[in-house]
Design an enzyme around this catalytic site. Structure first.
Site, PDB file in Angstrom:
ATOM      1  N   LYS A 162      39.093  45.319  46.767  1.00  0.00           N
ATOM      2  CA  LYS A 162      39.151  44.701  48.090  1.00  0.00           C
ATOM      3  C   LYS A 162      40.560  44.220  48.400  1.00  0.00           C
ATOM      4  CE  LYS A 162      38.437  40.505  48.428  1.00  0.00           C
ATOM      5  NZ  LYS A 162      39.277  39.263  48.407  1.00  0.00           N
ATOM      6  N   LYS A 185      50.029  36.531  47.841  1.00  0.00           N
ATOM      7  CA  LYS A 185      48.925  36.852  46.930  1.00  0.00           C
ATOM      8  C   LYS A 185      48.677  38.357  46.887  1.00  0.00           C
ATOM      9  CE  LYS A 185      45.518  36.502  44.116  1.00  0.00           C
ATOM     10  NZ  LYS A 185      44.269  35.795  44.380  1.00  0.00           N
TER      11      LYS A 185
END
Length: 297
Positions: A241, A172
């Protein structure tokens, strides 16, 4: 008997994933800090729990989809967390939390006899709405076999990427860094073309028929931004993030990340300009202001 499902986190993704589970016939127990999304799921047939521990008391498989690693850790293994529940047998983290957190959760859950999968998602809000997400799951193969039918309720591409905890998270982070970097690089190139006299729609049409084609050029720029839509469904602060997590993990792995570090700075700049809560495609507007032109038909 069919496993009961718990789902914690009814934000941009979760509130679209739970209805697919309900339509597939699963009994779903939900939990969220906000009343409105939980009530909406109850109206569709879900049952609400008041705490993560209550979800763990009610469900065999608990799926969490939350914004940050700290929140995931608190919800799963913190005080009154899922792991304290009496029924839960598998915890699935659909959040993007990084491989280090996945390994920590796997160890702490394993100590309680609970299996874990890190199974982040790709496809964004449109994929969650359509039930066409990509699910990249890492962890125990038996836990994956148990959860795979659940994932297929909202996923089109569902893959077990390996038994080592954290491999789903690695994939991811690779995906999100690639999306962010190509969005920034493609935007810079397209702005040069527009400022030099090319029409934005034609420019993008030709890029998408050529070797420069990418998700950024086809979808983000070619369908949304060029029509002045900035609503992919993923906030800039969350993308930043993920980029930060990528850089931390790349440093730990000893791989180069020169372009990745520069890409993150564009998202830093967008947040400094007040776009933290805006869609990630607003990073294009930061570059547009620098160029003095827009990616618009």
């Amino acid at each position: 008997m069919q496993d009961t499902i718990g789902f914690i986190g009814l934000g941009a993704m979760g509130r679209h994933m739970v209805p697919h589970l309900l339509r597939a016939g699963h009994a779903v127990f939900v939990c969220d800090t906000s009343d409105a999304p939980a009530a909406a799921m109850v109206a569709q047939g879900a049952r609400r729990c008041d705490s993560p521990r209550q979800v763990g008391d009610s469900a065999d498989l608990v799926l969490v989809c939350l914004p940050t690693p700290d929140v995931v850790a608190q919800v799963v293994v913190g005080e009154n967390g899922v792991a304290a529940g009496s029924r839960v047998r598998v915890v699935v983290d659909h959040s993007t939390t990084g491989p280090s957190m996945a390994r920590t959760l796997a160890q702490r859950l394993g100590e309680r006899g609970i299996a874990s999968l890190d199974a982040p998602l790709a496809g964004g809000v449109p994929g969650a709405e359509a039930g066409t997400l990509s699910v990249m799951a890492g962890g125990d193969v038996q836990a994956y076999a148990r959860c795979e039918p659940v994932f297929r309720a909202f996923g089109r591409k569902v893959v077990h990427v390996g038994e080592q905890p954290g491999l789903g998270q690695v994939l991811k982070l690779v995906n999100n860094m690639t999306v962010a970097a190509t969005l920034v690089a493609t935007t810079e190139a397209v702005l040069f073309g527009i400022k030099s006299g090319l029409e934005a729609g034609l420019l993008l049409e030709m890029l998408n028929a050529s070797t420069a084609r990418s998700f950024a050029s086809e979808s983000l720029l070619g369908q949304d931004v060029v029509n002045r839509r900035f609503d992919f469904g993923f906030r800039i602060e969350l993308m930043r993030k993920d980029l930060r997590l990528f850089l931390q993990e790349a440093e730990a792995a000893g791989t180069p990340a020169f372009t990745s570090a520069l890409t993150k700075q564009f998202f830093d700049h967008a947040i400094a300009a007040g776009h933290g809560d805006d869609d990630m495609t607003h990073v294009v507007q930061v570059l547009e202001r620098m160029a003095g032109v827009e990616v618009a038909r």
